[in-house]
Design a protein around this motif. Sequence first.
Motif, PDB file in Angstrom:
ATOM      1  N   HIS A   1      -1.818  -6.170  -0.890  1.00  0.00           N
ATOM      2  CA  HIS A   1      -2.463  -4.877  -0.730  1.00  0.00           C
ATOM      3  C   HIS A   1      -3.610  -5.070   0.255  1.00  0.00           C
ATOM      4  O   HIS A   1      -4.231  -6.148   0.305  1.00  0.00           O
ATOM      5  CB  HIS A   1      -3.048  -4.381  -2.060  1.00  0.00           C
ATOM      6  CG  HIS A   1      -2.053  -3.703  -2.950  1.00  0.00           C
ATOM      7  ND1 HIS A   1      -1.415  -2.540  -2.593  1.00  0.00           N
ATOM      8  CD2 HIS A   1      -1.602  -4.022  -4.194  1.00  0.00           C
ATOM      9  CE1 HIS A   1      -0.609  -2.165  -3.575  1.00  0.00           C
ATOM     10  NE2 HIS A   1      -0.695  -3.050  -4.552  1.00  0.00           N
TER      11      HIS A   1
ATOM     12  N   GLU B   1     -11.114   0.493  -3.054  1.00  0.00           N
ATOM     13  CA  GLU B   1     -11.067   1.877  -3.528  1.00  0.00           C
ATOM     14  C   GLU B   1     -10.767   1.926  -5.025  1.00  0.00           C
ATOM     15  O   GLU B   1     -11.377   2.700  -5.774  1.00  0.00           O
ATOM     16  CB  GLU B   1     -10.006   2.658  -2.746  1.00  0.00           C
ATOM     17  CG  GLU B   1     -10.026   4.152  -3.014  1.00  0.00           C
ATOM     18  CD  GLU B   1      -9.012   4.914  -2.178  1.00  0.00           C
ATOM     19  OE1 GLU B   1      -8.986   6.154  -2.285  1.00  0.00           O
ATOM     20  OE2 GLU B   1      -8.235   4.262  -1.433  1.00  0.00           O
ATOM     21  N   GLU B   2      -9.829   1.088  -5.471  1.00  0.00           N
ATOM     22  CA  GLU B   2      -9.498   1.052  -6.896  1.00  0.00           C
ATOM     23  C   GLU B   2     -10.666   0.513  -7.717  1.00  0.00           C
ATOM     24  O   GLU B   2     -10.967   1.023  -8.804  1.00  0.00           O
ATOM     25  CB  GLU B   2      -8.250   0.201  -7.119  1.00  0.00           C
ATOM     26  CG  GLU B   2      -6.968   0.857  -6.635  1.00  0.00           C
ATOM     27  CD  GLU B   2      -5.737   0.028  -6.940  1.00  0.00           C
ATOM     28  OE1 GLU B   2      -4.741   0.596  -7.413  1.00  0.00           O
ATOM     29  OE2 GLU B   2      -5.765  -1.195  -6.702  1.00  0.00           O
TER      30      GLU B   2
ATOM     31  N   ASP C   1       0.822  -1.213   0.000  1.00  0.00           N
ATOM     32  CA  ASP C   1       0.000   0.000   0.000  1.00  0.00           C
ATOM     33  C   ASP C   1       0.858   1.267   0.000  1.00  0.00           C
ATOM     34  O   ASP C   1       0.357   2.360  -0.302  1.00  0.00           O
ATOM     35  CB  ASP C   1      -0.927   0.025   1.217  1.00  0.00           C
ATOM     36  CG  ASP C   1      -2.156  -0.852   1.019  1.00  0.00           C
ATOM     37  OD1 ASP C   1      -2.270  -1.467  -0.058  1.00  0.00           O
ATOM     38  OD2 ASP C   1      -2.989  -0.931   1.939  1.00  0.00           O
TER      39      ASP C   1
ATOM     40  N   SER D   1      -1.377   4.128  -5.823  1.00  0.00           N
ATOM     41  CA  SER D   1      -2.098   3.539  -6.950  1.00  0.00           C
ATOM     42  C   SER D   1      -1.949   4.423  -8.185  1.00  0.00           C
ATOM     43  O   SER D   1      -2.270   5.614  -8.144  1.00  0.00           O
ATOM     44  CB  SER D   1      -3.580   3.394  -6.609  1.00  0.00           C
ATOM     45  OG  SER D   1      -4.328   3.123  -7.784  1.00  0.00           O
TER      46      SER D   1
ATOM     47  N   GLU E   1      -8.993  -2.645   1.632  1.00  0.00           N
ATOM     48  CA  GLU E   1      -9.509  -1.280   1.497  1.00  0.00           C
ATOM     49  C   GLU E   1      -8.939  -0.613   0.246  1.00  0.00           C
ATOM     50  O   GLU E   1      -9.658   0.087  -0.477  1.00  0.00           O
ATOM     51  CB  GLU E   1      -9.163  -0.457   2.742  1.00  0.00           C
ATOM     52  CG  GLU E   1      -9.915  -0.852   4.004  1.00  0.00           C
ATOM     53  CD  GLU E   1      -9.435  -2.171   4.594  1.00  0.00           C
ATOM     54  OE1 GLU E   1     -10.208  -2.800   5.346  1.00  0.00           O
ATOM     55  OE2 GLU E   1      -8.284  -2.573   4.294  1.00  0.00           O
ATOM     56  N   ARG E   2      -7.651  -0.829  -0.011  1.00  0.00           N
ATOM     57  CA  ARG E   2      -7.018  -0.270  -1.212  1.00  0.00           C
ATOM     58  C   ARG E   2      -7.641  -0.882  -2.467  1.00  0.00           C
ATOM     59  O   ARG E   2      -7.959  -0.174  -3.434  1.00  0.00           O
ATOM     60  CB  ARG E   2      -5.518  -0.534  -1.149  1.00  0.00           C
ATOM     61  CG  ARG E   2      -4.755  -0.492  -2.462  1.00  0.00           C
ATOM     62  CD  ARG E   2      -4.517   0.898  -3.005  1.00  0.00           C
ATOM     63  NE  ARG E   2      -3.607   0.798  -4.153  1.00  0.00           N
ATOM     64  CZ  ARG E   2      -2.302   1.021  -4.102  1.00  0.00           C
ATOM     65  NH1 ARG E   2      -1.730   1.389  -2.973  1.00  0.00           N
ATOM     66  NH2 ARG E   2      -1.556   0.908  -5.181  1.00  0.00           N
TER      67      ARG E   2
END
Length: 444
Positions: free
Chosen positions: A218, A225-226, A172, A176, A221-222
């Motif tokens: 990752h 989000e993506e 993370d 991104s 949450e990441r």
Amino acid sequence: MSSLTFKSNPLSITSGSPKVVHTLALGYLASALKANKATQNEEVIILEREAVMHTLKTVKKEILREQPDVLGISVYLWNYQRAMSLCEMIKQDNPHITIVLGGPQVTYTAQEVLKENPSIDIIVRGEGEITFCELIEALKRRTPLHSVQGITFRHDNSIVQTPDRPPNCNLDAIPSPYLTGILDLSISEKLDLETSRGCCNRCAYCVWHRAYKKINYHSMERVFEELKFAHDTGVKEISFFDSVFDSPERGKALCTFIQTEGMDLRINIFLNVWSVKPEYLHMLKRSGTFSLDVGVQSMNPETLMLINRPSNVEVTKKALAHLEAGGVETICDIIFGLPRDTLQTVKAEIDSISSHRLTLQTNFLQLLPGSQLYETARHHGLVYTEEPPHMVYQTPTMTKEELIEVFQYGHFVRHRENMRRAIESGKVDRGVRLQWRFDSLFGG
């Protein structure tokens, strides 16, 4: 230092207009550079072009037009030869450009690549984000490169290889490239996502596990989000580069998120054959339009043991039955040219997949530098092309002619199954149906 240019492959043409399929690896590098204080002001240009659609002369002209100080090229089995030729052409026109290579094809053969290709200056081995930032900072300040971990470079008419860089456990920490706008999703209908690095398996034809003692992830949450950002931007198709769905907990969390958010997406995932379970397939089908790429590779017990595949024939047979009953679009991969496989065993594998009405995908074994099979190919009697992609074309149990025969057989079976699906969907006329039935009966 004024600018850096990254060169990669993809550009797909859809409906007569260009649609970019972004290169995730280069997006990560650019994001890392922009997040690093020492390199954040550098101009970074990513050139994404399909090598088949553009001549090397055209690509060279486009690169030189940008007048970069550093040119970075991501190298794989399939673009190695063209990449080497391109580097030579670039150096001939502008010897002052520093050419840096990275990628799996050069990571484990870095010294050999530099010895054989005088136009290459530096090779980044393994994960590139931290290494590349330190490298660019050192080049910018004109300081010695010896302190940069994970590179191989020229120095005083010799080749220097610094110690390997440990894997990055905090993925993370790499921004991104989608969320930061480095890769513009407004010009792409497709998205590639990575949720982890490393692999718990030790397949002899692969190198993905070699640099990692454990899988690094990752955060979910990441990933969420993506996914949401991509969906809201208008992306229609997402491909996961890793085997995220081999982890039931993470796979279930992804399906739940997609279903809860009401995302209308086509999602392509890799799945190991031993991870195929009926309840998993039901969950995927409820969550949206999924396409599975399932690695069968071989159903020969001797072969599976030699290539370290943690599976067996009974597990594979059950998985194929589950896939047929599950109703999820599925491609099953098998590899031609593996040790101990024969014409008979490979044809039986093709027939088994076909009997379950699953799509067949075949590939000749290509020996990846750094893989166990690459290092033991001679021991196993594998005959392969000396130049990349190091394709195996003969083994002690399969002649060159038999490999060609099984390739043609696989092509015929795949064509037959495609026609069957078209007929069942009513997309072909009666004349084509009669021809298909004739071909099916008489092997035309």
